[in-house]
Write a protein that holds these residues in place. Structure first.
Motif, mmCIF file in Angstrom:
data_model
loop_
_atom_site.group_PDB
_atom_site.id
_atom_site.type_symbol
_atom_site.label_atom_id
_atom_site.label_comp_id
_atom_site.label_asym_id
_atom_site.label_seq_id
_atom_site.Cartn_x
_atom_site.Cartn_y
_atom_site.Cartn_z
ATOM 1 N N ARG A 60 -24.999 44.678 -22.992
ATOM 2 C CA ARG A 60 -26.533 44.210 -22.985
ATOM 3 C C ARG A 60 -27.226 44.803 -22.313
ATOM 4 O O ARG A 60 -28.631 45.411 -22.364
ATOM 5 N N LYS A 159 -33.522 42.703 -22.566
ATOM 6 C CA LYS A 159 -33.806 41.751 -21.486
ATOM 7 C C LYS A 159 -34.332 42.736 -20.138
ATOM 8 O O LYS A 159 -33.815 43.722 -19.706
ATOM 9 N N TYR A 164 -40.619 39.389 -19.226
ATOM 10 C CA TYR A 164 -40.699 37.913 -18.714
ATOM 11 C C TYR A 164 -42.075 37.639 -18.461
ATOM 12 O O TYR A 164 -42.359 36.267 -17.951
ATOM 13 N N GLU A 193 -37.728 30.420 -29.404
ATOM 14 C CA GLU A 193 -36.649 30.190 -28.194
ATOM 15 C C GLU A 193 -37.530 29.438 -27.095
ATOM 16 O O GLU A 193 -38.611 29.351 -26.997
ATOM 17 N N ALA A 195 -38.370 29.353 -22.917
ATOM 18 C CA ALA A 195 -38.988 30.433 -22.033
ATOM 19 C C ALA A 195 -37.666 31.355 -21.400
ATOM 20 O O ALA A 195 -37.549 32.427 -21.203
ATOM 21 N N GLY A 196 -36.507 30.719 -21.266
ATOM 22 C CA GLY A 196 -35.489 31.252 -20.887
ATOM 23 C C GLY A 196 -33.930 30.775 -21.573
ATOM 24 O O GLY A 196 -32.940 30.999 -20.940
ATOM 25 N N GLY A 219 -28.841 35.853 -26.874
ATOM 26 C CA GLY A 219 -28.078 35.235 -25.723
ATOM 27 C C GLY A 219 -26.752 35.424 -25.822
ATOM 28 O O GLY A 219 -26.034 35.068 -27.131
ATOM 29 N N ILE A 220 -25.952 35.494 -25.017
ATOM 30 C CA ILE A 220 -24.521 35.549 -24.774
ATOM 31 C C ILE A 220 -24.224 34.031 -24.900
ATOM 32 O O ILE A 220 -23.025 33.722 -25.374
ATOM 33 N N THR A 221 -24.718 33.162 -24.283
ATOM 34 C CA THR A 221 -24.314 31.524 -24.430
ATOM 35 C C THR A 221 -24.574 31.157 -25.906
ATOM 36 O O THR A 221 -23.819 30.691 -26.493
ATOM 37 N N THR A 257 -27.435 31.309 -19.800
ATOM 38 C CA THR A 257 -26.686 31.667 -18.593
ATOM 39 C C THR A 257 -27.039 30.818 -17.566
ATOM 40 O O THR A 257 -26.332 29.694 -16.786
HETATM 41 N N1 PMP Z 1 -33.722 33.605 -24.001
HETATM 42 C C1 PMP Z 1 -34.426 34.198 -22.928
HETATM 43 C C2 PMP Z 1 -35.787 34.713 -23.143
HETATM 44 C C3 PMP Z 1 -33.595 34.450 -21.853
HETATM 45 O O1 PMP Z 1 -34.174 34.874 -20.497
HETATM 46 C C4 PMP Z 1 -32.320 34.031 -21.869
HETATM 47 C C5 PMP Z 1 -31.617 34.135 -20.457
HETATM 48 N N2 PMP Z 1 -30.976 35.404 -20.224
HETATM 49 C C6 PMP Z 1 -31.818 33.477 -23.127
HETATM 50 C C7 PMP Z 1 -32.547 33.491 -24.212
HETATM 51 C C8 PMP Z 1 -30.499 33.019 -23.033
HETATM 52 O O2 PMP Z 1 -29.324 34.406 -23.041
HETATM 53 P P1 PMP Z 1 -27.965 34.325 -22.178
HETATM 54 O O3 PMP Z 1 -27.311 33.209 -22.934
HETATM 55 O O4 PMP Z 1 -27.311 35.605 -22.531
HETATM 56 O O5 PMP Z 1 -28.118 33.752 -20.653
#
Ligand code: PMP
Length: 307
Positions: A60, A159, A164, A193, A195-196, A219-221, A257
């Motif tokens: 990614r 990303k 952000y 989604e 914010a993170g 997201g990888i999670t 994550t």
């Molecule tokens: N959406 C946003 C905006 C994020 O910042 C994140 C964290 N990286 C995620 C989703 C979840 O992604 P991941 O599972 O890859 O951390």
């Protein structure tokens, strides 16, 4: 505050924490041109310290860098190895790993195709992003008045640091209103989604999550949870969700994550469902089971760090 460690990997070398600095005219600071990743290393019960899905994160990273014309002067394998080396060199058993590919110093203006790229990898201890209580009981979230970036504007699926600014507006507004996290809507008013974090809704036994077109980060999670939930026998669909579906949900959870798998207790002060989370609890348990060995890692997601 950030918990400082000994060494940071900076452009191919491990340097003391305080020496990993950058100039005020760094392109990434001026224009947000930093492709990055946040990855976790877990102390597992059966395989020592492992990086979780390092390879997927590095893929990614290269994708994000490509979209923003940021050349990474290392191979994927070099970055993969360097992430493990950074955890090992600092003697960390578990860690949050932040990889930055910053457009560096050399030119002013958004064009700048010739700026060098500064690559850094920082690994440091980081506990539960949303807290231990959040993990057990769920968090209160609020839908933000700020929308996520629309398709054809800033690419939400990439990303990069500049993206952000959207998360900052969403999360600060939510916290000021007394919520733990904010949920962004897509340009068309459907659910995007956190914010993170990515968002999942459970309704009548089905698991629903917004599609890539809803301005989400892939997201990888999210991907891991879709795989685990399918394996557990649940139907998982990627589908647009109107905002009010958040109030009609039996369960809601967020994934990321940092946030791992976190249940949502209420949205805009509406309690979610009847306060029971049979499916989210099972998914949370299966996810954390990867690190105790209780859940078999059929996919090679745990990447052990050799001592
Ligand atoms: N959406 C946003 C905006 C994020 O910042 C994140 C964290 N990286 C995620 C989703 C979840 O992604 P991941 O599972 O890859 O951390």
């Amino acid at each position: 505050a950030i918990q400082e460690v000994d060494k940071i990997w900076h452009n191919g070398k491990l340097v003391p924490w305080k020496e990993a600095t950058t100039h005020v005219m760094t392109h990434a600071l001026l224009y947000g041109t930093c492709a990055f990743e946040g990855i976790r290393a877990y102390k597992t019960d059966h395989k020592g310290t492992c990086i979780f899905r390092n390879k997927a994160h590095i893929d990614r990273l290269f994708y994000s860098a490509k979209v923003y014309y940021i050349d990474i002067p290392f191979t994927r394998q070099e970055i993969l190895d360097a992430a493990a080396e950074t955890v090992r060199a600092n003697g960390l058993e578990s860690a949050y790993i932040r990889i930055n590919a910053n457009l560096g110093y050399g030119e002013v203006g958004p064009y700048s195709l010739d700026c060098p790229t500064d690559v850094s990898i920082v690994a440091f201890p980081w506990g539960r992003y949303l807290g231990d209580e959040a993990m057990a009981k769920g968090i209160k979230v609020g839908v933000s008045s700020w929308r996520r970036s629309a398709p054809g504007t800033i690419p939400a699926g990439v990303k990069a640091a500049g993206n952000y600014l959207s998360s900052r507006l969403i999360t600060i507004e939510a916290k000021k209103r007394g919520y733990t996290e904010g949920i962004g809507l897509a340009h068309d008013g459907t659910v995007s989604e956190g914010a993170g974090e990515n968002l999942f809704v459970v309704r009548n036994g089905r698991i629903i999550t917004p599609p890539f077109a809803a301005s989400i980060l892939g997201g990888i999670t999210r991907d891991s949870v879709i795989t685990l939930a399918s394996k557990l026998g649940y139907e998982v669909v990627e589908q647009n969700l109107p905002r009010e579906m958040l109030y009609a949900a039996d369960e809601i959870f967020l994934t990321g994550t940092a946030a791992e798998v976190t249940k949502v207790a209420s949205v805009d002060d509406h309690e979610v469902g009847d306060g029971h989370y049979p499916i989210a609890d099972k998914i949370q348990k299966t996810f954390f089971g990867l690190f105790t060995g209780e859940t078999e890692d059929e996919w090679g997601w745990l990447e052990p760090i050799e001592k």
